[in-house]
Write a protein that holds these residues in place. Structure first.
Motif, short mmCIF file in Angstrom:
data_model
loop_
_atom_site.label_atom_id
_atom_site.label_comp_id
_atom_site.label_asym_id
_atom_site.label_seq_id
_atom_site.Cartn_x
_atom_site.Cartn_y
_atom_site.Cartn_z
N ALA A 112 0.83 -1.20 0.00
CA ALA A 112 0.00 0.00 0.00
C ALA A 112 0.87 1.25 0.00
N VAL A 113 1.96 1.23 0.76
CA VAL A 113 2.87 2.38 0.78
C VAL A 113 3.49 2.58 -0.59
N GLU A 114 3.90 1.51 -1.24
CA GLU A 114 4.46 1.62 -2.59
C GLU A 114 3.44 2.21 -3.56
N LEU A 115 2.19 1.76 -3.45
CA LEU A 115 1.14 2.29 -4.31
C LEU A 115 0.90 3.77 -4.02
N ALA A 116 0.92 4.14 -2.75
CA ALA A 116 0.71 5.54 -2.36
C ALA A 116 1.83 6.42 -2.88
N GLU A 117 3.04 5.90 -2.92
CA GLU A 117 4.16 6.68 -3.44
C GLU A 117 4.06 6.88 -4.94
N ASP A 122 4.23 7.94 6.38
CA ASP A 122 5.06 8.72 7.29
C ASP A 122 6.00 7.82 8.09
N ALA A 123 5.50 6.67 8.54
CA ALA A 123 6.32 5.75 9.31
C ALA A 123 7.49 5.23 8.48
N VAL A 124 7.22 4.87 7.24
CA VAL A 124 8.29 4.37 6.37
C VAL A 124 9.32 5.47 6.11
N ARG A 125 8.86 6.67 5.85
CA ARG A 125 9.79 7.78 5.60
C ARG A 125 10.64 8.11 6.82
N ALA A 126 10.08 7.90 8.01
CA ALA A 126 10.80 8.18 9.26
C ALA A 126 11.67 7.00 9.68
N GLY A 127 11.58 5.88 8.96
CA GLY A 127 12.39 4.72 9.27
C GLY A 127 11.81 3.84 10.36
#
Length: 60
Positions: A17-22, A45-50
């Motif tokens: 889902a994060v990949e699709l959102a990007e 946001d969680a993925v971007r913040a690590g």
């Protein structure tokens, strides 16, 4: 009064889902996945913040 059931998502679904959102943007991806824009934005946001997207810390 009826209870609202919470949806649970697998870690694999969250990452996809994060990949699709990007690629599409959070709003379009959330519409396509039929989920809350805010939930998807939190994952992005969680993925971007690590931070991890795993749900180990959640209570049963």
């Amino acid at each position: 009064m009826s209870r609202i059931t919470r949806r649970s998502y697998t870690d694999e679904f969250k990452h996809q889902a994060v990949e699709l959102a990007e690629s599409l943007g959070p709003a379009a991806a959330a519409r396509q996945l039929e989920m809350s824009v805010k939930t998807l934005a939190n994952w992005v946001d969680a993925v971007r913040a690590g931070r991890s997207l795993t749900s180990e810390a959640r209570r049963p």
